[in-house]
Design an enzyme around this catalytic site. Structure first.
Site, PDB file in Angstrom:
ATOM      1  N   TYR A  80       1.101  -1.236   0.011  1.00  0.00           N
ATOM      2  CA  TYR A  80       0.296  -0.171   0.331  1.00  0.00           C
ATOM      3  C   TYR A  80       0.958   0.877  -0.257  1.00  0.00           C
ATOM      4  O   TYR A  80       0.398   1.823  -0.477  1.00  0.00           O
ATOM      5  CB  TYR A  80      -0.957  -0.133   1.180  1.00  0.00           C
ATOM      6  CG  TYR A  80      -2.199   1.440   1.059  1.00  0.00           C
ATOM      7  CD1 TYR A  80      -3.424   0.829   0.026  1.00  0.00           C
ATOM      8  CD2 TYR A  80      -1.846   2.332   1.500  1.00  0.00           C
ATOM      9  CE1 TYR A  80      -4.343   1.858   0.716  1.00  0.00           C
ATOM     10  CE2 TYR A  80      -3.069   3.499   1.846  1.00  0.00           C
ATOM     11  CZ  TYR A  80      -3.801   3.063   1.340  1.00  0.00           C
ATOM     12  OH  TYR A  80      -5.237   3.933   1.108  1.00  0.00           O
ATOM     13  N   PHE A 132      -9.401  19.864 -24.469  1.00  0.00           N
ATOM     14  CA  PHE A 132      -9.720  17.812 -24.609  1.00  0.00           C
ATOM     15  C   PHE A 132     -11.037  17.465 -24.084  1.00  0.00           C
ATOM     16  O   PHE A 132     -11.313  18.081 -22.810  1.00  0.00           O
ATOM     17  CB  PHE A 132      -8.512  17.007 -24.502  1.00  0.00           C
ATOM     18  CG  PHE A 132      -9.024  15.678 -24.165  1.00  0.00           C
ATOM     19  CD1 PHE A 132      -9.165  15.043 -25.216  1.00  0.00           C
ATOM     20  CD2 PHE A 132      -9.151  15.207 -23.295  1.00  0.00           C
ATOM     21  CE1 PHE A 132      -9.501  13.355 -25.897  1.00  0.00           C
ATOM     22  CE2 PHE A 132      -9.047  13.546 -23.597  1.00  0.00           C
ATOM     23  CZ  PHE A 132      -9.783  12.647 -24.866  1.00  0.00           C
ATOM     24  N   THR A 133     -11.767  16.879 -24.419  1.00  0.00           N
ATOM     25  CA  THR A 133     -13.195  16.793 -23.930  1.00  0.00           C
ATOM     26  C   THR A 133     -13.215  16.658 -22.014  1.00  0.00           C
ATOM     27  O   THR A 133     -13.662  17.256 -21.626  1.00  0.00           O
ATOM     28  CB  THR A 133     -14.053  15.218 -24.280  1.00  0.00           C
ATOM     29  OG1 THR A 133     -13.567  14.300 -24.184  1.00  0.00           O
ATOM     30  CG2 THR A 133     -14.423  15.572 -25.610  1.00  0.00           C
ATOM     31  N   ASP A 223       0.394  19.117 -21.330  1.00  0.00           N
ATOM     32  CA  ASP A 223      -0.892  17.449 -21.475  1.00  0.00           C
ATOM     33  C   ASP A 223      -0.417  16.600 -22.148  1.00  0.00           C
ATOM     34  O   ASP A 223      -0.416  17.167 -23.966  1.00  0.00           O
ATOM     35  CB  ASP A 223      -2.293  17.972 -22.209  1.00  0.00           C
ATOM     36  CG  ASP A 223      -2.829  15.716 -21.538  1.00  0.00           C
ATOM     37  OD1 ASP A 223      -2.423  15.343 -21.496  1.00  0.00           O
ATOM     38  OD2 ASP A 223      -4.342  16.304 -22.528  1.00  0.00           O
ATOM     39  N   LYS A 266      -1.521   5.883 -23.080  1.00  0.00           N
ATOM     40  CA  LYS A 266      -0.963   6.270 -24.120  1.00  0.00           C
ATOM     41  C   LYS A 266       0.272   5.931 -23.656  1.00  0.00           C
ATOM     42  O   LYS A 266       0.819   5.288 -24.412  1.00  0.00           O
ATOM     43  CB  LYS A 266      -1.636   8.056 -24.547  1.00  0.00           C
ATOM     44  CG  LYS A 266      -3.803   7.643 -24.999  1.00  0.00           C
ATOM     45  CD  LYS A 266      -3.925   8.737 -24.545  1.00  0.00           C
ATOM     46  CE  LYS A 266      -5.721   8.013 -24.759  1.00  0.00           C
ATOM     47  NZ  LYS A 266      -6.597   9.551 -23.952  1.00  0.00           N
ATOM     48  N   ARG A 389     -15.893  12.391 -33.569  1.00  0.00           N
ATOM     49  CA  ARG A 389     -15.468  13.692 -32.974  1.00  0.00           C
ATOM     50  C   ARG A 389     -16.057  14.905 -33.203  1.00  0.00           C
ATOM     51  O   ARG A 389     -15.111  15.500 -34.544  1.00  0.00           O
ATOM     52  CB  ARG A 389     -13.676  13.787 -33.382  1.00  0.00           C
ATOM     53  CG  ARG A 389     -12.919  12.674 -32.519  1.00  0.00           C
ATOM     54  CD  ARG A 389     -12.550  12.609 -30.910  1.00  0.00           C
ATOM     55  NE  ARG A 389     -13.897  12.780 -29.779  1.00  0.00           N
ATOM     56  CZ  ARG A 389     -13.801  11.833 -28.467  1.00  0.00           C
ATOM     57  NH1 ARG A 389     -12.671  12.335 -27.883  1.00  0.00           N
ATOM     58  NH2 ARG A 389     -14.957  12.123 -27.411  1.00  0.00           N
ATOM     59  N   PHE A 455     -21.558  11.987 -25.297  1.00  0.00           N
ATOM     60  CA  PHE A 455     -21.221  10.771 -26.319  1.00  0.00           C
ATOM     61  C   PHE A 455     -20.606  10.068 -25.346  1.00  0.00           C
ATOM     62  O   PHE A 455     -21.009   8.878 -26.217  1.00  0.00           O
ATOM     63  CB  PHE A 455     -19.919  12.308 -26.830  1.00  0.00           C
ATOM     64  CG  PHE A 455     -18.838  11.582 -26.578  1.00  0.00           C
ATOM     65  CD1 PHE A 455     -18.244  12.913 -25.570  1.00  0.00           C
ATOM     66  CD2 PHE A 455     -18.017  10.634 -26.012  1.00  0.00           C
ATOM     67  CE1 PHE A 455     -17.614  13.339 -24.884  1.00  0.00           C
ATOM     68  CE2 PHE A 455     -16.683  11.447 -24.968  1.00  0.00           C
ATOM     69  CZ  PHE A 455     -16.393  13.078 -24.873  1.00  0.00           C
TER      70      PHE A 455
HETATM   71  C1  PLP Z   1      -7.169  10.496 -23.584  1.00  0.00           C
HETATM   72  C2  PLP Z   1      -6.287  11.994 -23.203  1.00  0.00           C
HETATM   73  C3  PLP Z   1      -6.921  12.287 -21.721  1.00  0.00           C
HETATM   74  C4  PLP Z   1      -7.263  12.194 -20.437  1.00  0.00           C
HETATM   75  O1  PLP Z   1      -6.420  10.375 -20.630  1.00  0.00           O
HETATM   76  P1  PLP Z   1      -7.451   9.113 -19.643  1.00  0.00           P
HETATM   77  O2  PLP Z   1      -6.859   8.570 -19.235  1.00  0.00           O
HETATM   78  O3  PLP Z   1      -8.497   8.539 -20.849  1.00  0.00           O
HETATM   79  O4  PLP Z   1      -8.070  10.096 -18.950  1.00  0.00           O
HETATM   80  C5  PLP Z   1      -5.995  13.629 -21.614  1.00  0.00           C
HETATM   81  N1  PLP Z   1      -5.956  14.162 -22.404  1.00  0.00           N
HETATM   82  C6  PLP Z   1      -5.289  14.070 -23.467  1.00  0.00           C
HETATM   83  C7  PLP Z   1      -4.729  14.692 -24.609  1.00  0.00           C
HETATM   84  C8  PLP Z   1      -5.975  12.542 -24.177  1.00  0.00           C
HETATM   85  O5  PLP Z   1      -5.680  11.807 -25.110  1.00  0.00           O
END
Ligand code: PLP
Length: 482
Positions: A80, A132-133, A223, A266, A389, A455
């Site tokens: 932990y 980003f969303t 980001d 990613k 998108r 979405f």
């Molecule tokens: C996917 C993504 C996020 C959010 O990440 P999650 O792991 O899906 O929560 C934020 N910013 C960008 C540019 C992304 O591609």
């Protein structure tokens, strides 16, 4: 891959890896595909994987992992607090980005939640190259607004601009002047700008933005979720970085930032996320929210196995031959689509191939979600799952009116090292068929519309009988083929 030349005429991306584990795929007949998309309310997020042949929904958490990543998972230190696994991850991030503080989170949007809670308050403005969303949702949830300052070239669908993700420096100065420094929560630069087609920004642009931030005493947040693709493009397209290693370019970028956050679904081909922070004061302000929302400070909602895989994945991201595979496959697919006259965002970006639905189905009004309709049609045509998108991915204005998106795109993500070239060619073939029959495609209308991030789980229905007509045409052209 980049360094191999073919003797013959054909020049195709060559994989610098071999496949050692495979997953069997299922391609249901077109009638079942129509049933499945109907059950899913014409929302590709709601399809079940068992009904999907090529899952091009996203590049998030579905990238192929390396043997080294899998091996590392076996030595994960399950505890932990104080896990050795965490220490390895923290040191790797420190080595790569050179920032003294790190906070783990379960994924990218969790970082956005914490950043927004700490830095955004009612009336705040966050200038960024593009939203980003989930980023925008967290900023607005905390009472802030987003200012999108991507350079004009970024929104041109067909272009040869090498860095469509660049921010317009003059626009940034204007926005700071307009709102006043005190209102600006921070400036955000998104690597591999997701919603405009995975388009990169240059190191030069980041340096220019940094200068403006310094003039005004503003923080610069990157980001880095799609940093791997951005790094590949910088290496390929930015003259001043041609002779730098990926590691050196990464460091040069990191040195310009105050905070770097990322989705490890990613970046690093694992699952998780985190924030690298330069200022101890900011780190302390953010730290308290990690145990509250994520988990203790030495795992932040990630499993130790994922943290080990991420540590190795981050190191592998520093290898040009690893990060170029995705963009080169995407480049191949985009070239093939362009040859067939299919409207697609150019130049090819990272993360996926982006079909321009505004042109593909130019007979469908934006109020009937052309990109959503095209995504539904593509699934019917080939069992290929893409992602809308466009307007569907936007939120309505406070007065309930639709906010029409700048672009109506169907994103066909290319999970890294997952598909073979013949599968990519199949997707191109089905798109070619669909393009020839595009007039059959009709619009969609909401039958169930959630208020936030609609979405993800909203449901829609076709505005006419167009989907049955599409299936009939498929049968006519392909006989009893799948
Ligand atoms: C996917 C993504 C996020 C959010 O990440 P999650 O792991 O899906 O929560 C934020 N910013 C960008 C540019 C992304 O591609």
């Amino acid at each position: 891959m980049a360094k191999v030349k073919f003797f013959g005429e054909e020049s195709i991306p060559l994989e610098m890896h071999k496949v050692r584990i495979v997953q069997k795929l299922n391609l249901p007949p077109v009638e079942r595909r129509l049933e499945a998309i109907t059950e899913a309310g014409n929302n590709t997020f709601l399809l079940r994987n068992a009904d999907v042949f090529m899952d091009m929904l996203t590049d998030s958490g579905v990238n192929a992992m390396s043997d080294q990543q899998l091996a590392a998972m076996m030595i994960a230190d399950d505890s932990y607090a104080g896990s050795a696994t965490y220490t390895r991850l923290e040191s790797k991030l420190n080595e790569i980005f050179g920032m003294p503080f790190f906070l783990p989170a379960h994924q990218g949007r969790a970082c956005e939640n914490i950043l927004a809670q700490v830095l955004v308050s009612p009336g705040s403005v966050v200038p960024m190259n593009y939203h980003f969303t989930t980023t925008k949702a967290h900023i607005t949830l905390n009472g802030g607004t987003v200012e999108e300052l991507v350079a004009d070239a970024g929104l041109e669908v067909v272009s040869v601009h090498p860095f469509k993700g660049n921010m317009d420096v003059a626009k940034l100065r204007d926005v700071i002047g307009l709102h006043g420094v005190d209102k600006i929560a921070f400036v955000r630069m998104e690597a591999g700008t997701n919603l405009i087609g995975g388009q990169p920004f240059s190191v030069q642009n980041l340096a220019d933005i940094r200068r403006v931030c310094d003039e005004s005493g503003l923080m610069l947040v990157m980001d880095a979720s799609l940093l791997a693709d951005n790094l590949h493009f910088i290496k390929e397209r930015e003259e001043a970085c041609k002779d730098l290693s990926i590691r050196e370019i990464t460091r040069r970028m990191a040195d310009l930032c105050d905070v770097i956050y990322f989705s490890a679904r990613k970046l690093g081909c694992a699952r998780g996320g985190g924030m690298c922070i330069r200022s101890e004061e900011l780190y302390r302000r953010m730290r308290g929210l990690v145990p509250l929302y994520e988990g203790f400070l030495t795992y932040g909602g990630m499993s130790v196995r994922e943290m080990e895989a991420l540590t190795v994945g981050l190191e592998e991201t520093m290898d040009e031959e690893v990060i170029n595979q995705g963009p080169q496959f995407i480049g191949f697919m985009v070239d093939e689509l362009v040859k067939r006259g299919i409207p697609v965002i150019t130049p090819a970006g990272g993360l996926g191939c982006h079909i321009n639905a505004m042109q593909f189905v130019d007979h469908i009004p934006q109020a009937q979600y052309p990109a959503g309709a095209l995504a539904s049609a593509l699934y019917i045509a080939g069992g290929i799952r893409g992602m809308e998108r466009g307007t569907l991915s936007e939120q309505r204005e406070p007065d309930g009116s639709e906010l029409f998106a700048n672009m109506e795109l169907v994103r066909l993500a290319m999970p890294r090292r997952v598909f073979t070239l013949s599968q990519v060619k199949y997707a191109v073939d089905r798109l070619e068929w669909l393009y020839a029959n595009r007039r059959l495609i009709g619009g969609l209308v909401f039958t169930e519309e959630p208020e936030i991030l609609r979405f993800f789980y909203g449901r829609l229905a076709p505005v006419s009988d167009w989907q049955n007509e599409l299936v009939a045409q498929f049968r006519k052209d392909f006989g009893d083929s799948l």
